[in-house]
Scaffold this active site. Structure first.
Site, PDB file in Angstrom:
ATOM      1  N   HIS A 198      -1.831  -5.491   1.578  1.00  0.00           N
ATOM      2  CA  HIS A 198      -3.115  -6.174   1.382  1.00  0.00           C
ATOM      3  C   HIS A 198      -2.826  -7.584   0.903  1.00  0.00           C
ATOM      4  CE1 HIS A 198      -7.148  -7.152  -0.120  1.00  0.00           C
ATOM      5  NE2 HIS A 198      -6.526  -7.658  -1.161  1.00  0.00           N
ATOM      6  N   ASN A 235      -1.665  -0.223   7.111  1.00  0.00           N
ATOM      7  CA  ASN A 235      -1.013  -1.467   7.539  1.00  0.00           C
ATOM      8  C   ASN A 235      -0.147  -2.140   6.465  1.00  0.00           C
ATOM      9  OD1 ASN A 235      -3.059  -2.356   5.925  1.00  0.00           O
ATOM     10  ND2 ASN A 235      -4.262  -3.304   7.554  1.00  0.00           N
ATOM     11  N   GLU A 259      -9.939 -10.297  -7.334  1.00  0.00           N
ATOM     12  CA  GLU A 259      -9.015  -9.158  -7.204  1.00  0.00           C
ATOM     13  C   GLU A 259      -7.916  -9.199  -8.268  1.00  0.00           C
ATOM     14  OE1 GLU A 259      -7.719  -9.348  -3.128  1.00  0.00           O
ATOM     15  OE2 GLU A 259      -9.727  -8.895  -2.358  1.00  0.00           O
ATOM     16  N   THR A 271      -5.123  -7.313  10.964  1.00  0.00           N
ATOM     17  CA  THR A 271      -5.407  -6.022  10.319  1.00  0.00           C
ATOM     18  C   THR A 271      -4.794  -4.842  11.075  1.00  0.00           C
ATOM     19  OG1 THR A 271      -7.484  -6.930   9.481  1.00  0.00           O
ATOM     20  CG2 THR A 271      -7.280  -4.522   9.518  1.00  0.00           C
ATOM     21  N   TYR A 306     -12.465  -2.825  -3.040  1.00  0.00           N
ATOM     22  CA  TYR A 306     -12.958  -2.791  -1.654  1.00  0.00           C
ATOM     23  C   TYR A 306     -14.487  -2.779  -1.576  1.00  0.00           C
ATOM     24  CZ  TYR A 306      -8.379  -2.189   0.619  1.00  0.00           C
ATOM     25  OH  TYR A 306      -7.108  -2.375   1.124  1.00  0.00           O
ATOM     26  N   LYS A 351       0.838  -1.201   0.000  1.00  0.00           N
ATOM     27  CA  LYS A 351       0.000   0.000   0.000  1.00  0.00           C
ATOM     28  C   LYS A 351       0.882   1.265   0.000  1.00  0.00           C
ATOM     29  CE  LYS A 351      -3.723  -2.348   2.555  1.00  0.00           C
ATOM     30  NZ  LYS A 351      -4.652  -2.237   3.711  1.00  0.00           N
TER      31      LYS A 351
HETATM   32  P1  DAT Z   1      -7.651  -6.780   5.845  1.00  0.00           P
HETATM   33  O1  DAT Z   1      -6.829  -5.804   5.040  1.00  0.00           O
HETATM   34  O2  DAT Z   1      -6.872  -7.316   7.031  1.00  0.00           O
HETATM   35  O3  DAT Z   1      -8.272  -7.853   5.002  1.00  0.00           O
HETATM   36  P2  DAT Z   1     -10.285  -5.573   5.939  1.00  0.00           P
HETATM   37  O4  DAT Z   1     -10.530  -6.194   4.613  1.00  0.00           O
HETATM   38  O5  DAT Z   1     -11.268  -5.831   7.018  1.00  0.00           O
HETATM   39  O6  DAT Z   1      -8.832  -5.947   6.505  1.00  0.00           O
HETATM   40  O7  DAT Z   1     -10.210  -3.979   5.767  1.00  0.00           O
HETATM   41  C1  DAT Z   1      -9.548  -3.399   4.678  1.00  0.00           C
HETATM   42  C2  DAT Z   1      -8.642  -2.302   5.193  1.00  0.00           C
HETATM   43  O8  DAT Z   1      -9.421  -1.261   5.780  1.00  0.00           O
HETATM   44  C3  DAT Z   1      -7.704  -2.748   6.312  1.00  0.00           C
HETATM   45  O9  DAT Z   1      -6.502  -3.304   5.795  1.00  0.00           O
HETATM   46  C4  DAT Z   1      -7.472  -1.504   7.085  1.00  0.00           C
HETATM   47  C5  DAT Z   1      -8.796  -0.758   6.962  1.00  0.00           C
HETATM   48  N1  DAT Z   1      -9.693  -1.019   8.085  1.00  0.00           N
HETATM   49  C6  DAT Z   1     -10.335  -2.191   8.371  1.00  0.00           C
HETATM   50  N2  DAT Z   1     -11.105  -2.084   9.457  1.00  0.00           N
HETATM   51  C7  DAT Z   1     -10.952  -0.809   9.904  1.00  0.00           C
HETATM   52  C8  DAT Z   1     -11.487  -0.067  10.992  1.00  0.00           C
HETATM   53  N3  DAT Z   1     -12.350  -0.604  11.852  1.00  0.00           N
HETATM   54  N4  DAT Z   1     -11.095   1.226  11.136  1.00  0.00           N
HETATM   55  C9  DAT Z   1     -10.230   1.787  10.279  1.00  0.00           C
HETATM   56  N5  DAT Z   1      -9.709   1.160   9.216  1.00  0.00           N
HETATM   57  C10 DAT Z   1     -10.063  -0.119   9.019  1.00  0.00           C
HETATM   58 MG    MG Z   2      -9.701  -7.701   3.489  1.00  0.00          MG
END
Ligand code: DAT
Ligand code: MG
Length: 138
Positions: free
Chosen positions: A121, A118, A132, A93, A51, A11
């Site tokens: 991805h 973070n 994706e 995450t 997303y 990212k």
């Molecule tokens: P991951 O990337 O671990 O699959 P995700 O798909 O639930 O996590 O979310 C996509 C991204 O969005 C994640 O990498 C960081 C951000 N994110 C997720 N949950 C969040 C939250 N509660 N508050 C802020 N950012 C968040």
């Molecule tokens: Mg995810």
């Protein structure tokens, strides 16, 4: 052995922090193979597709803004069990609680941004990976 493919993104925070090599090195040291690689300035439309599961969540708009804040490295990575395997390398995450030894646990930290930044991805299932990879690699 069923070879699997997954989508890995470094990212914008990871690219800004010069962690492209570090992330790819961890993937390669694990034994996975990078079979596609490019630097992309992602457009909103592509990110909305990527997303789509998060549309309507409070962090959706900050997430898109963050993902448009600089270039992203997109990689197609192959290996047996690589979808689950890369999620395991990436860690949880939230980098505050991601386990040490993982990419997010070792290299990430929360600094109070509107969205969790973070570094990487990784697709969360074989079906997501297929979807994706079509979005990012056509
Ligand atoms: P991951 O990337 O671990 O699959 P995700 O798909 O639930 O996590 O979310 C996509 C991204 O969005 C994640 O990498 C960081 C951000 N994110 C997720 N949950 C969040 C939250 N509660 N508050 C802020 N950012 C968040
Ligand atoms: Mg995810």
């Amino acid at each position: 052995s069923q070879q699997e493919q997954t989508l890995v993104l470094v990212k914008p925070d990871g690219v800004r922090r010069n962690l492209i090599g570090e992330v790819l090195a961890r993937i390669e040291r694990k034994g996975y193979v990078v079979t596609g690689l490019k630097l992309v300035e992602a457009e909103r439309e592509l990110l909305e597709k990527h997303y789509e599961e998060h549309v309507g969540k409070p962090f959706f708009e900050p997430l898109l803004e963050f993902m448009m804040s600089g270039p992203i490295v997109a990689a197609r990575v192959e290996g047996h069990g690589v979808v689950e395997g890369f999620r395991s390398l990436a860690g949880a995450t939230n980098p505050t609680t991601a386990a040490p030894g993982t990419i997010r646990g070792d290299l990430g930290r929360d600094w109070g941004a509107k969205v969790i930044e973070n570094i990487v991805h990784g697709s969360d299932s074989v079906d997501s990976a297929e979807r994706e990879l079509a979005i990012w690699f056509g």
